[in-house]
Design a protein around this motif. Structure first.
Motif, PDB file in Angstrom:
ATOM      1  N   SER A   1      46.275  42.428  43.908  1.00 42.23           N
ATOM      2  CA  SER A   1      45.640  43.388  42.955  1.00 42.23           C
ATOM      3  C   SER A   1      46.705  43.790  41.871  1.00 42.23           C
ATOM      4  N   GLY A   2      48.019  44.018  42.161  1.00 42.25           N
ATOM      5  CA  GLY A   2      48.576  44.614  41.160  1.00 42.25           C
ATOM      6  C   GLY A   2      48.746  46.121  41.474  1.00 42.25           C
ATOM      7  N   MET A   3      48.170  46.752  42.353  1.00 42.97           N
ATOM      8  CA  MET A   3      47.951  48.193  42.626  1.00 42.97           C
ATOM      9  C   MET A   3      49.302  48.763  42.753  1.00 42.97           C
ATOM     10  N   CYS A   4      50.307  48.043  43.926  1.00 42.18           N
ATOM     11  CA  CYS A   4      51.472  48.814  44.093  1.00 42.18           C
ATOM     12  C   CYS A   4      52.347  48.434  43.018  1.00 42.18           C
ATOM     13  N   LEU A   5      52.367  47.452  42.496  1.00 41.74           N
ATOM     14  CA  LEU A   5      53.155  46.913  41.276  1.00 41.74           C
ATOM     15  C   LEU A   5      53.193  48.072  40.258  1.00 41.74           C
ATOM     16  N   GLY A   6      52.050  48.647  39.877  1.00 41.34           N
ATOM     17  CA  GLY A   6      51.717  49.666  38.937  1.00 41.34           C
ATOM     18  C   GLY A   6      52.127  50.993  39.254  1.00 41.34           C
ATOM     19  N   ILE A   7      51.883  51.363  40.646  1.00 43.04           N
ATOM     20  CA  ILE A   7      52.342  52.700  41.207  1.00 43.04           C
ATOM     21  C   ILE A   7      53.955  52.855  41.236  1.00 43.04           C
TER      22      ILE A   7
ATOM     23  N   ILE B   1      49.227  45.278  34.591  1.00 44.80           N
ATOM     24  CA  ILE B   1      49.827  45.885  35.511  1.00 44.80           C
ATOM     25  C   ILE B   1      51.269  46.545  35.159  1.00 44.80           C
TER      26      ILE B   1
ATOM     27  N   GLY C   1      46.466  45.736  38.526  1.00 43.82           N
ATOM     28  CA  GLY C   1      47.418  46.944  38.243  1.00 43.82           C
ATOM     29  C   GLY C   1      46.507  48.272  38.982  1.00 43.82           C
ATOM     30  N   VAL C   2      46.902  49.508  38.404  1.00 47.12           N
ATOM     31  CA  VAL C   2      46.492  50.722  39.039  1.00 47.12           C
ATOM     32  C   VAL C   2      44.986  50.955  38.746  1.00 47.12           C
ATOM     33  N   HIS C   3      44.529  50.056  37.632  1.00 44.99           N
ATOM     34  CA  HIS C   3      42.898  50.053  37.443  1.00 44.99           C
ATOM     35  C   HIS C   3      41.949  49.052  37.932  1.00 44.99           C
ATOM     36  N   HIS C   4      42.745  48.262  38.779  1.00 41.97           N
ATOM     37  CA  HIS C   4      42.032  47.109  39.546  1.00 41.97           C
ATOM     38  C   HIS C   4      40.750  47.929  39.941  1.00 41.97           C
TER      39      HIS C   4
END
Lengths: 75, 396
Positions: free
Chosen positions: A18-24, B54, B341-344
């Protein structure tokens, strides 16, 4: 969490990139060749932002452990 | 030379605007001239779009400035969690992330399967054709999100009209959109007051506790979060149920594959998420570069507005073989249908599960389901950000 603590970071197979951790926490994670995310290095200094990544992962795929005790660090 | 936006509309419901493919091949990073006269860089290749979504050098928070064109929800998104960067974004996202993890969503699956059976069972007794929007594709996600949030589903007619106006075309009448947002915020404010007095086992109660006991979000953020979840939680899923059905009917061999082997449903949902374009527009929420960034050899200066095109990225031949072919057995599949990214998409796992259970429900109850009007007679609500159908008459 106190100064000098060392942690182990792990991303398991549940990762959906999802790339969530890459963004955080982009200094700690990187995209692997299989498209999924992995830790840049498993062995890190304790850092609150890693717990943000753990808590935000939609797959709960990130685990952080205390190096001394082997116990998971709860976000 | 800047390219004028918006582009000509897509040739059909199953193809993105042809301009996107042309740009992706020849000018993958290109300056756009928006209707309001502002400019933005449009990014169309999979890898570049993923980077924009991202990489923290592309900021959402910086995109609320006056020089940035409004796409999508515009100011309303800028005022919400969708307009924040880490660490502010992370603080709010953490509060709700746990309610939407894959594990929590699996716990809800049997309940959702029951709702699907209930709705499709009732459809059996109705005179055909039946309007799927009214009797299935809208009530299902509304019931799910209302239960999760802790709002009575009976109120859906009240908030649905406001929700429609909020998801409408921002350029058409911003004032009306703001008024609708105010109405829905007021409505939820009353529920928040009631939940404060009598907490339940739901997300709204958990957010109230985070506010009152731990001071982890402001009252304004609490209301805003509930509004965002309520709206995002049903409009998108309802439209995807309709569009998934239409797409499967348009590619009957693919529909046959899941009829013969319903175990393919999860894969089919992923391929449909890649293939189906959620809205008519081609440009996602703008970001602004915090420093100079190079994408596909093009230097984007610091402080530039950048709009990622998910519709184009999901059809990138560099990423997917025969991208314009619906192929539900592609196997391991990367797509940006839920962003990245954070808005996924917060509700991605929930949406996947609802879409899987909807398709399985069709296969159980009405494997021969078909739409009784041709595509040219489908009526979409005017000015909607999403492809929102007024009605979808089906028989089986």
């Amino acid at each position: 969490m106190s100064a000098g603590d060392r942690w182990l970071v792990e991303v398991d197979g549940a990762c959906i990139a999802s790339g969530m951790c890459l963004g955080i926490a982009n200094s700690y994670f990187v995209r692997g060749e299989d498209g999924k995310t992995r830790a840049v290095t498993a062995d890190v200094d304790a850092d609150e932002v890693l717990l943000d990544a753990v808590a935000s992962c939609p797959m709960e795929a990130i685990k952080v452990f205390d190096q001394k005790t082997g116990e998971p660090i709860e976000p | 030379m800047a390219v004028a936006y918006p582009f000509p509309p897509p040739p059909s419901l199953y193809e993105p605007s042809t301009k996107l493919a042309e740009l992706r091949e020849h000018e993958p990073v290109v300056e756009l001239r928006m209707p309001d006269g502002k400019t933005a860089w449009l990014v169309t290749r999979f890898e570049d779009v993923r980077t924009v979504l991202i990489d923290p050098r592309f900021s959402r928070a910086a995109a609320s400035g006056p020089d940035v064109p409004t796409t999508g929800l515009g100011d309303l998104a800028n005022d919400s969690i969708l307009g924040m960067d880490p660490p502010e974004h992370t603080r709010l996202r953490r509060l709700v992330a746990r309610a939407f993890t894959a594990r929590r969503v699996e716990d809800l699956r049997p309940r959702v399967t029951g709702m699907v059976d209930d709705l499709l069972g009732k459809m059996q007794d109705r005179p055909r054709p039946v309007n799927l929007v009214e009797h299935f594709s809208l009530p299902l996600p509304v019931q799910v999100i209302c239960e999760l949030l802790g709002v009575p589903p009976e109120d859906r007619h009240t908030f649905h009209e406001w929700s429609d106006r909020i998801m409408g075309d921002m350029h058409a009448d911003p004032a009306e959109m703001r008024a609708a947002f105010g109405s829905i915020a007021q409505y939820l404010g009353r529920h928040i007051a009631a939940k404060r007095a009598q907490p339940g086992d739901d997300l709204m109660s958990a957010l109230i506790a985070a506010r009152d006991q731990d001071d982890r979000l402001s009252e304004h953020e609490l209301v805003g979060m509930c509004v965002s979840i309520l709206i995002a939680g049903h409009e998108t899923t309802a439209n995807q149920i309709n569009m998934f059905l239409l797409t499967l009917l348009h590619y009957p061999e693919e529909f046959d594959r899941i009829r013969k082997d319903p175990q393919l449903v999860p894969q089919a949902v992923e391929e449909l998420m890649r293939f189906v374009q959620l809205g008519e527009g081609s440009a996602g929420m703008p970001r602004v570069t915090t420093e100079e960034v190079e994408l596909s050899g093009v230097r984007i200066p610091a402080g530039s507005a950048v709009v990622p095109s998910i519709a184009a990225a999901n059809r990138d031949p560099l990423m997917h073989e025969h991208p314009d072919r619906l192929d539900i057995v592609r196997g391991e599949l990367a797509h940006l249908g839920f962003g990245a990214g954070v808005h996924h998409c917060l509700g991605a796992q929930l949406a996947r599960m609802e879409l899987q259970e909807s398709l399985r429900g069709f296969l159980r109850w009405m494997p021969g389901i078909r739409v009784v009007v041709p595509d040219s007679e489908l009526r979409f609500k005017p000015g909607m950000l999403l492809r929102s159908l007024e009605t979808l008459p089906v028989t089986w």
